[in-house]
Design an enzyme around this catalytic site. Structure first.
Site, PDB file in Angstrom:
ATOM      1  N   CYS A 225       0.815  -1.228   0.000  1.00 27.26           N
ATOM      2  CA  CYS A 225       0.000   0.000   0.000  1.00 27.26           C
ATOM      3  C   CYS A 225       0.838   1.263   0.000  1.00 27.26           C
ATOM      4  O   CYS A 225       0.345   2.339  -0.330  1.00 27.26           O
ATOM      5  CB  CYS A 225      -0.907   0.011   1.219  1.00 27.26           C
ATOM      6  SG  CYS A 225      -1.896  -1.465   1.339  1.00 27.26           S
TER       7      CYS A 225
ATOM      8  N   HIS B 262      -3.591   6.609   3.907  1.00 33.71           N
ATOM      9  CA  HIS B 262      -3.955   5.363   3.227  1.00 33.71           C
ATOM     10  C   HIS B 262      -5.331   4.938   3.743  1.00 33.71           C
ATOM     11  O   HIS B 262      -5.576   4.880   4.947  1.00 33.71           O
ATOM     12  CB  HIS B 262      -2.895   4.304   3.528  1.00 33.71           C
ATOM     13  CG  HIS B 262      -3.264   2.930   3.075  1.00 33.71           C
ATOM     14  ND1 HIS B 262      -3.897   2.691   1.876  1.00 33.71           N
ATOM     15  CD2 HIS B 262      -3.105   1.713   3.657  1.00 33.71           C
ATOM     16  CE1 HIS B 262      -4.106   1.395   1.746  1.00 33.71           C
ATOM     17  NE2 HIS B 262      -3.634   0.779   2.816  1.00 33.71           N
TER      18      HIS B 262
ATOM     19  N   ASN C 241     -10.105  -0.916   1.039  1.00 34.79           N
ATOM     20  CA  ASN C 241      -8.657  -0.732   0.931  1.00 34.79           C
ATOM     21  C   ASN C 241      -8.220  -1.125  -0.478  1.00 34.79           C
ATOM     22  O   ASN C 241      -8.219  -2.303  -0.820  1.00 34.79           O
ATOM     23  CB  ASN C 241      -7.975  -1.603   1.998  1.00 34.79           C
ATOM     24  CG  ASN C 241      -6.456  -1.494   1.961  1.00 34.79           C
ATOM     25  OD1 ASN C 241      -5.888  -0.947   1.021  1.00 34.79           O
ATOM     26  ND2 ASN C 241      -5.808  -2.036   2.977  1.00 34.79           N
TER      27      ASN C 241
HETATM   28  N1  ACO Z   1     -17.232 -10.565  10.264  1.00 32.10           N
HETATM   29  C1  ACO Z   1     -17.609 -10.929  11.498  1.00 32.10           C
HETATM   30  N2  ACO Z   1     -16.714 -11.301  12.445  1.00 32.10           N
HETATM   31  C2  ACO Z   1     -15.407 -11.282  12.122  1.00 32.10           C
HETATM   32  C3  ACO Z   1     -14.976 -10.910  10.844  1.00 32.10           C
HETATM   33  C4  ACO Z   1     -15.935 -10.540   9.889  1.00 32.10           C
HETATM   34  N3  ACO Z   1     -15.611 -10.152   8.644  1.00 32.10           N
HETATM   35  N4  ACO Z   1     -13.635 -10.971  10.821  1.00 32.10           N
HETATM   36  C5  ACO Z   1     -13.237 -11.390  12.046  1.00 32.10           C
HETATM   37  N5  ACO Z   1     -14.309 -11.570  12.828  1.00 32.10           N
HETATM   38  C6  ACO Z   1     -14.327 -12.017  14.224  1.00 32.10           C
HETATM   39  C7  ACO Z   1     -13.080 -12.759  14.569  1.00 32.10           C
HETATM   40  O1  ACO Z   1     -13.203 -14.097  14.198  1.00 32.10           O
HETATM   41  C8  ACO Z   1     -12.963 -12.510  16.037  1.00 32.10           C
HETATM   42  O2  ACO Z   1     -13.697 -13.440  16.729  1.00 32.10           O
HETATM   43  P1  ACO Z   1     -12.933 -14.693  17.389  1.00 32.10           P
HETATM   44  O3  ACO Z   1     -11.870 -14.108  18.267  1.00 32.10           O
HETATM   45  O4  ACO Z   1     -14.008 -15.393  18.123  1.00 32.10           O
HETATM   46  O5  ACO Z   1     -12.376 -15.458  16.234  1.00 32.10           O
HETATM   47  C9  ACO Z   1     -13.630 -11.154  16.266  1.00 32.10           C
HETATM   48  O6  ACO Z   1     -14.367 -10.874  15.077  1.00 32.10           O
HETATM   49  C10 ACO Z   1     -12.631 -10.072  16.511  1.00 32.10           C
HETATM   50  O7  ACO Z   1     -11.615 -10.188  15.540  1.00 32.10           O
HETATM   51  P2  ACO Z   1     -10.364  -9.281  15.551  1.00 32.10           P
HETATM   52  O8  ACO Z   1      -9.440  -9.698  14.437  1.00 32.10           O
HETATM   53  O9  ACO Z   1      -9.793  -9.159  16.912  1.00 32.10           O
HETATM   54  O10 ACO Z   1     -11.034  -7.873  15.191  1.00 32.10           O
HETATM   55  P3  ACO Z   1     -10.340  -6.487  15.098  1.00 32.10           P
HETATM   56  O11 ACO Z   1     -11.054  -5.546  15.967  1.00 32.10           O
HETATM   57  O12 ACO Z   1      -8.842  -6.554  15.225  1.00 32.10           O
HETATM   58  O13 ACO Z   1     -10.661  -6.063  13.596  1.00 32.10           O
HETATM   59  C11 ACO Z   1      -9.584  -5.961  11.466  1.00 32.10           C
HETATM   60  C12 ACO Z   1     -10.158  -6.858  12.545  1.00 32.10           C
HETATM   61  C13 ACO Z   1     -10.678  -5.080  10.911  1.00 32.10           C
HETATM   62  C14 ACO Z   1      -8.989  -6.814  10.358  1.00 32.10           C
HETATM   63  C15 ACO Z   1      -8.461  -5.072  12.103  1.00 32.10           C
HETATM   64  O14 ACO Z   1      -7.575  -5.855  12.830  1.00 32.10           O
HETATM   65  C16 ACO Z   1      -7.701  -4.288  11.070  1.00 32.10           C
HETATM   66  O15 ACO Z   1      -8.229  -3.395  10.437  1.00 32.10           O
HETATM   67  N6  ACO Z   1      -6.379  -4.582  10.901  1.00 32.10           N
HETATM   68  C17 ACO Z   1      -5.583  -3.905   9.907  1.00 32.10           C
HETATM   69  C18 ACO Z   1      -5.866  -4.487   8.587  1.00 32.10           C
HETATM   70  C19 ACO Z   1      -5.270  -3.680   7.494  1.00 32.10           C
HETATM   71  O16 ACO Z   1      -5.471  -2.486   7.404  1.00 32.10           O
HETATM   72  N7  ACO Z   1      -4.486  -4.300   6.658  1.00 32.10           N
HETATM   73  C20 ACO Z   1      -3.861  -3.519   5.648  1.00 32.10           C
HETATM   74  C21 ACO Z   1      -3.307  -4.322   4.639  1.00 32.10           C
HETATM   75  S1  ACO Z   1      -2.368  -3.203   3.714  1.00 32.10           S
HETATM   76  C22 ACO Z   1      -1.661  -3.944   2.383  1.00 32.10           C
HETATM   77  O17 ACO Z   1      -0.479  -3.719   2.171  1.00 32.10           O
HETATM   78  C23 ACO Z   1      -2.476  -4.843   1.495  1.00 32.10           C
END
Ligand code: ACO
Length: 331
Positions: free
Chosen positions: A118, A258, A288
């Site tokens: 990204c 971003h 994203n």
């Molecule tokens: N729908 C419903 N529930 C979900 C989903 C979904 N899509 N995804 C995960 N959950 C559940 C999980 O299973 C978890 O439950 P569990 O512990 O019983 O398994 C619960 O929701 C909480 O999950 P977390 O991963 O702790 O949720 P978090 O608050 O951290 O949010 C997220 C997850 C949105 C992915 C966050 O961590 C995030 O935004 N991280 C950064 C991601 C990002 O920006 N990546 C960039 C990539 S950049 C590149 O170079 C491509």
């Protein structure tokens, strides 16, 4: 270098292209166990664009490049170098930038890809500006184009709700003194590379029947660790970029981060003490879009009149590597 004085380099034209197909959170509810409410609360995303079967990083990048060239008021043959930031290239090689060079008719232009996730577009903007400042080229086209929908495991709810496809582009040229790129900060921490990657298909683990069966060609991510890194990296990097040109947060007219996740943007803004009105976001509509996210946001902010001549604009990003990049522009 042509003369002893460095030339001012900045954005002369900007453009974006988004695929037509919209995938809403309600559509995703039919694919995986998720809900509109969960996605909206955790990410701020309502919908994203998805490329058609025939659309690729090169075809999306070409559409955005044509818009940016038009906006700059130059001809494709005036483009002397093309840098395409993408982690979803059409091929391992040749470079996607070469395909775009041919498609837009930038005869003989140098062309290469940047693989920095990204952060790639900001890296590209910094490199292009140096090329123009030192007089190596007059017009460098920087493109961010990604089609992550083709590299997502559509059964993995942790990742498939986050990404969308798109492309953005900017023509970097000589501009009036004291305008354009004023300062930047780019860097990486490869010790965190495992947090965000596509495991198979490279020389580390070449493609095989096993890698396909194990779905090892899709993006994997440690969401919570990437989240923490993102907030820290974007805020620290923004401060370093501003420091590099003797400016402070209060000088910033518009902050274009971003577009990964609204919660990351809010947390970084809080650390920087930037009021939300001075932050441009469109993650709600596009998700994203990886390397395309910043140029798409810049093009949209410009079109909406959110950026005026003379404004200080800061772009900041994090991504695969893990990496970070920030730049300060006087528009
Ligand atoms: N729908 C419903 N529930 C979900 C989903 C979904 N899509 N995804 C995960 N959950 C559940 C999980 O299973 C978890 O439950 P569990 O512990 O019983 O398994 C619960 O929701 C909480 O999950 P977390 O991963 O702790 O949720 P978090 O608050 O951290 O949010 C997220 C997850 C949105 C992915 C966050 O961590 C995030 O935004 N991280 C950064 C991601 C990002 O920006 N990546 C960039 C990539 S950049 C590149 O170079 C491509």
């Amino acid at each position: 270098m042509r003369g002893s004085k460095l030339r001012a380099a900045g954005v002369k034209g900007i453009g974006a292209y988004l695929p037509e197909r919209i995938l809403t959170n309600a559509d995703l509810e039919k694919l995986v166990e998720t809900s509109d409410q969960w996605i909206l609360e955790r990410t701020g995303i309502r919908e994203r664009r998805i490329a058609s079967k025939d659309e690729t990083a090169a075809t999306l990048g070409t559409r955005a490049a044509i818009e940016a060239i038009k906006d700059a008021g130059i001809n494709p043959t005036d483009v002397q170098c093309i840098i395409t930031a993408t982690i979803t290239p059409d091929y391992f090689f040749p470079a996607t930038a070469c395909l775009i060079q041919d498609a837009i008719g930038a005869t003989g232009a140098a062309a290469f890809d940047l693989l920095v996730g990204c952060t790639g577009f900001v890296y590209g903007l910094v490199i292009a500006s140096q090329m123009v400042s030192y007089g190596a080229f007059d017009n460098v086209l920087v493109i961010g184009a990604d089609v992550l929908s083709k590299f997502i495991n559509w059964r993995d709810r942790h990742t498939c709700v986050l990404f969308g496809d798109g492309a953005g582009a900017a023509v970097i040229s000589q501009i009036d003194d004291d305008y354009g790129l004023l300062g930047f900060d780019i860097g990486s921490d490869g010790s965190l590379s495992k947090l965000l990657r596509i495991e198979a298909g490279g020389s580390h683990r070449p493609a095989s029947l096993m890698t396909v069966l194990e779905e090892a060609h899709s993006l994997t991510m440690n969401g919570s660790e990437v989240f923490k890194f993102a907030v820290r990296a974007m805020s620290d990097s923004t401060r370093r970029a501003l420091q590099a040109c003797g400016l402070d947060v209060e000088h910033v007219s518009l902050f274009v981060p971003h577009q990964a996740n609204m919660r990351i943007v809010r947390a970084a803004a809080e650390r920087l003490q930037i009021p939300i009105e001075r932050i441009f976001t469109n993650v709600e509509k596009y998700g994203n879009t990886s390397a395309a996210s910043i140029p798409i946001a810049l093009a949209e902010a410009d079109k909406l009149g959110r950026i005026k001549r003379g404004d200080i604009v800061v772009c900041t990003s994090f991504g695969g590597g893990l990496s970070w990049a920030s730049c300060v522009l006087r528009w």
